[in-house]
Design a protein around this motif. Structure first.
Motif, PDB file in Angstrom:
ATOM      1  N   ARG A  46       0.840  -1.204   0.000  1.00 29.35           N
ATOM      2  CA  ARG A  46       0.000   0.000   0.000  1.00 29.35           C
ATOM      3  C   ARG A  46       0.869   1.246   0.000  1.00 29.35           C
ATOM      4  O   ARG A  46       0.632   2.193  -0.748  1.00 29.35           O
ATOM      5  N   GLU A  47       1.914   1.260   0.820  1.00 30.53           N
ATOM      6  CA  GLU A  47       2.813   2.414   0.894  1.00 30.53           C
ATOM      7  C   GLU A  47       3.544   2.633  -0.435  1.00 30.53           C
ATOM      8  O   GLU A  47       3.689   3.767  -0.885  1.00 30.53           O
ATOM      9  N   CYS A 105       2.559   1.737  -3.449  1.00 29.05           N
ATOM     10  CA  CYS A 105       1.597   2.214  -4.444  1.00 29.05           C
ATOM     11  C   CYS A 105       1.254   3.681  -4.209  1.00 29.05           C
ATOM     12  O   CYS A 105       1.157   4.462  -5.158  1.00 29.05           O
ATOM     13  N   ALA A 106       1.091   4.056  -2.954  1.00 27.71           N
ATOM     14  CA  ALA A 106       0.787   5.449  -2.630  1.00 27.71           C
ATOM     15  C   ALA A 106       1.947   6.357  -3.024  1.00 27.71           C
ATOM     16  O   ALA A 106       1.738   7.451  -3.556  1.00 27.71           O
ATOM     17  N   THR A 139       1.990   6.720  -6.811  1.00 27.74           N
ATOM     18  CA  THR A 139       0.861   7.558  -7.210  1.00 27.74           C
ATOM     19  C   THR A 139       1.162   9.023  -6.923  1.00 27.74           C
ATOM     20  O   THR A 139       0.962   9.895  -7.760  1.00 27.74           O
ATOM     21  N   ALA A 140       1.671   9.307  -5.726  1.00 27.22           N
ATOM     22  CA  ALA A 140       2.003  10.686  -5.340  1.00 27.22           C
ATOM     23  C   ALA A 140       3.098  11.252  -6.234  1.00 27.22           C
ATOM     24  O   ALA A 140       3.040  12.402  -6.651  1.00 27.22           O
TER      25      ALA A 140
END
Length: 107
Positions: A93-94, A96-97, A100-101
């Motif tokens: 999750r981290e 991917c975030a 994305t950011a």
């Protein structure tokens, strides 16, 4: 896409990334695709581990009636496996975030 196809795709994406990096090209697209493929594989692995942990937990419940000490040992192993899978999911999750950011900042 099945897992062997996804593993092959990840290999091709990794090769493309290395070639682009070596040639001095922008690697953002390669990075994003590589993280996406790796994320799906990691998620599948986490689901597999958690599913196995659920199955093992049901078995340990039955074992607890006859051999509580052994059941406690197995339950601890199941707990460690589940924690590892959840840790992988959090890392995924981290990652991917972050990707994305990073992509949104470049826009």
């Amino acid at each position: 896409m099945n897992t062997p196809e996804l593993v092959a795709l990840r290999g091709r994406l990794a090769s493309s990334y290395v070639e682009a990096h070596r040639d001095g090209q922008d690697t953002e697209v390669h990075t994003t695709r590589l993280v996406a493929a790796d994320s799906v594989l990691t998620a599948r692995e986490a689901v597999h581990v958690l599913s196995r942990a659920q199955q093992a937990a049901r078995w340990v419940e039955a074992l607890a009636e006859h051999a509580p000490h052994r059941a406690a040992t197995y339950a601890a192993e199941i707990e460690r496996a589940a924690e590892a899978a959840l840790s992988h999911a959090a890392t995924l999750r981290e990652q991917c975030a972050a990707v994305t950011a990073e992509g949104e900042q470049k826009r």
